[in-house]
Every structure is written in C-alpha cells, then in structure tokens.
Design an enzyme around this catalytic site. Sequence first.
Site, short mmCIF file in Angstrom:
data_model
loop_
_atom_site.label_atom_id
_atom_site.label_comp_id
_atom_site.label_asym_id
_atom_site.label_seq_id
_atom_site.Cartn_x
_atom_site.Cartn_y
_atom_site.Cartn_z
N ASP A 108 -5.72 -2.35 10.05
CA ASP A 108 -5.71 -0.83 9.43
C ASP A 108 -7.16 -0.27 9.79
OD1 ASP A 108 -4.65 1.50 8.23
OD2 ASP A 108 -5.38 0.96 6.50
N ASN A 130 0.72 -1.19 -0.08
CA ASN A 130 0.07 -0.16 -0.12
C ASN A 130 0.76 1.24 0.02
OD1 ASN A 130 -2.01 -2.07 2.11
ND2 ASN A 130 -2.84 -1.21 0.10
N HIS A 142 -7.53 -3.70 -0.22
CA HIS A 142 -6.24 -2.99 -0.14
C HIS A 142 -5.47 -3.89 -1.19
CE1 HIS A 142 -7.53 -0.57 3.25
NE2 HIS A 142 -6.42 0.08 3.16
#
Length: 195
Positions: free
Chosen positions: A87, A32, A64
């Site tokens: 996250d 990411n 993601h």
Amino acid sequence: GVRVAAGHTEADAARLAEARAHGLSGYTHLFNAMPPLQGRAPGPVGAALSERDTFCGLIADLHHVAPESLKAAILAKGRDRAALVTDAMSTVGTEMDGFTLQGRRILRGGGRLVTEDGVLAGSDLDMATAVRNAVQALKVPLEDALVMASLTPARWLGLDDRIGRIAPGFRADFVLLDEGLTARATWIGGARETS
C-alpha cells in the site's frame, strides 16, 4: 484477465458469497476500512478467513493491522493465499517528509503516513520491510514470507507462469537481501539496477 477483489467494503458474508460466484478472487487490504469479524456478523474479514479459494492482501507495516490479526490471517489462509502488500505511497525510498494528495497534506513519520489530524492515510512500507516484519515480528518462516511476497501475488494475478519464482523461462526479477533482510541490490529483467 481482470481479477476482481473486494476492498474497503462493508458487504456482508452473503453478498460476498454472491460476488465469489461471479468471480471475486480475493480481498484487498484485509481488515482495513472493513467492519470487524463478529460471531453472528462475519462480514468481509470472516468471509475471507473462512474461504479456501480466495486470496487476501495484508499490509504488513504493523500500523495498518495489529500483529495478532496478521498472524490469524496468515494461519487461516496459508502462504499460498495470503499475499504481502505494501500500500506504498510516493514517500517510499525517498527522504520526503510528506506530500499533498487531493488537496490534503499527508505527513510521514514513524513508518506511517497520516493526515494532519493524525488519521492513517497510507503506507510508507517497502516489500523488503514487509518480509522482514513477517519474519521478525510475526515469526513467519523466511521461505513462507518470500512466497507471500512473490509467488502468491503472481498466482493471484494469474502471472505465475512467468513471474514469482526463479525458474528457466521466468522473468529474472530479483532482490538481494542481507542477513537482516534489508534490500542491497535489485535486478529487473536480468539487469542490475543502479541507484
């Protein structure tokens, strides 16, 4: 006691090797906000996947990072160096449909958090779902997924002498998962939590 990790970086492999020599322990949110792995420009992804002694955190919400990339990272790092991370943002475990973050509206829908213009802005993932995704979508053995969600992060943080596994003298933090890998009960420090 501080653990240094690279994340959301465009550092090249040489710079990351230098960082490892100065204590870099791993990679946060691998893939990411990082350039992709290329044959002559491995960048942070190539560095992370080629190192045996560093950890990497993987957001296993299937939004993601593509499942194939998650599988590749898990195969390269193994269950003892690949950590499942969430996250997670404030919507997890709530009925919220969004919130404001630094003046921007963040919307929740379809297991994702996005800005009003559709840019991925965070995760709506809980750890039980990360484990379930690893097992069901990525075909990771359950035992490995559980290690990646508990003992591996504890090792990364240097806390594996007191958390991350069930053993005498370890903190009694537990999650009861049903056959579908949905959380049904939790214990924190040996005390059952009630909702």
